[in-house]
Scaffold this motif. Structure first.
Motif, PDB file in Angstrom:
ATOM      1  N   ARG A  46      14.616  35.470   5.575  1.00  0.00           N
ATOM      2  CA  ARG A  46      13.368  34.828   5.968  1.00  0.00           C
ATOM      3  C   ARG A  46      12.282  35.295   5.001  1.00  0.00           C
ATOM      4  NH1 ARG A  46      16.315  32.192   8.277  1.00  0.00           N
ATOM      5  NH2 ARG A  46      16.648  31.877  10.509  1.00  0.00           N
ATOM      6  N   SER A  90      13.803  27.313  11.992  1.00  0.00           N
ATOM      7  CA  SER A  90      13.191  28.226  11.013  1.00  0.00           C
ATOM      8  C   SER A  90      12.636  27.466   9.814  1.00  0.00           C
ATOM      9  CB  SER A  90      14.211  29.268  10.546  1.00  0.00           C
ATOM     10  OG  SER A  90      15.352  28.634  10.006  1.00  0.00           O
ATOM     11  N   THR A  91      12.003  26.326  10.076  1.00  0.00           N
ATOM     12  CA  THR A  91      11.368  25.530   9.029  1.00  0.00           C
ATOM     13  C   THR A  91      10.354  26.370   8.242  1.00  0.00           C
ATOM     14  OG1 THR A  91      11.614  23.501  10.316  1.00  0.00           O
ATOM     15  CG2 THR A  91       9.921  23.500   8.610  1.00  0.00           C
ATOM     16  N   THR A  92      10.254  26.112   6.947  1.00  0.00           N
ATOM     17  CA  THR A  92       9.265  26.789   6.117  1.00  0.00           C
ATOM     18  C   THR A  92       7.919  26.077   6.236  1.00  0.00           C
ATOM     19  OG1 THR A  92      10.978  27.404   4.527  1.00  0.00           O
ATOM     20  CG2 THR A  92       8.702  27.605   3.797  1.00  0.00           C
ATOM     21  N   GLU A 102       8.374  31.574   7.531  1.00  0.00           N
ATOM     22  CA  GLU A 102       9.531  30.969   8.187  1.00  0.00           C
ATOM     23  C   GLU A 102       9.794  31.697   9.507  1.00  0.00           C
ATOM     24  OE1 GLU A 102      12.110  29.678   4.235  1.00  0.00           O
ATOM     25  OE2 GLU A 102      12.510  31.576   5.227  1.00  0.00           O
TER      26      GLU A 102
END
Length: 213
Positions: A46, A90-92, A102
């Motif tokens: 992450r 966990s989209t950026t 994230e």
């Protein structure tokens, strides 16, 4: 005379073990975007970027169960309240030239309709209404959420859930969640996570659902 030349190595070749955190200072926005592309989307690590500092962390395996469990709890709570949502995992999330982060999991609740069918974020998309982290204590990550404008962040760590609410541009810790004002989230989630280690996630979630029913 001995000349020491700098060694340049792609970030993707740095081997990080679970639980590791690497902080890299003086990273420009273009370098950050390049590193994101290099790392790719299918990875365990992450990232968080703020104030020209890039942080890369690899969660411990024992963080996966709390992450999934807390996400399932949020879904149960929203379903129980008859509220719709869009989960974005966990989209950026990025604010150009400023910050990137994230989450372990996140949800659009108030803005869920706008995000239905969205395969990639657009520049004018709002931040998620709720973001969840399971092992974050760094200022880089929290400040990145603040700059992006995520109104509510949950941080679960060492058996404790902290609820951060964005107020006047700063995060304030709270005992209650405005998304679930009638539920003692800060107490129930740690209890349910601990219960999952004892009886398994399915039974723990069933017990949680019965407790709020």
């Amino acid at each position: 005379m001995i000349v020491i030349a700098p060694v340049f190595k792609p970030v993707s070749q740095i081997e990080l073990t679970p639980g590791s955190v690497v902080t890299i200072p003086n990273i420009t926005w273009l370098e950050f975007e390049s590193i994101l592309q290099e790392l790719g989307e299918k990875r365990r690590s992450r990232i968080a970027y703020n104030n020209s500092t890039l942080e890369i962390r690899v969660p411990l395996l024992d963080r996966e169960i709390p992450k999934d469990l807390i996400s399932d709890i949020v879904k149960i709570l929203l379903k129980s309240a008859g509220r719709r949502y869009e989960p974005f995992g966990s989209t950026t999330f990025q604010l150009e030239c400023a910050a990137g982060v994230e989450p372990d999991a996140c949800f659009y609740i108030l803005n869920y309709q706008r995000m239905i069918g969205r395969r990639r974020l657009l520049p004018d998309d709002p931040p998620p209404d709720l973001a969840i982290e399971t092992d974050v204590t760094s200022k880089t990550t929290i400040d990145a959420y603040k700059i992006i404008g995520v109104p509510e962040v949950w941080v679960y760590d060492s058996g404790r859930l902290r609820i951060y609410l964005l107020q006047d541009g700063e995060y304030v810790e709270s005992d209650m969640s405005p998304n679930f004002p009638e539920i003692a989230i800060a107490q129930l989630i740690p209890t349910t996570v601990e219960r999952a280690w004892q009886v398994g996630s399915c039974q723990a979630l069933e017990e949680f659902e019965s407790a709020i029913g």
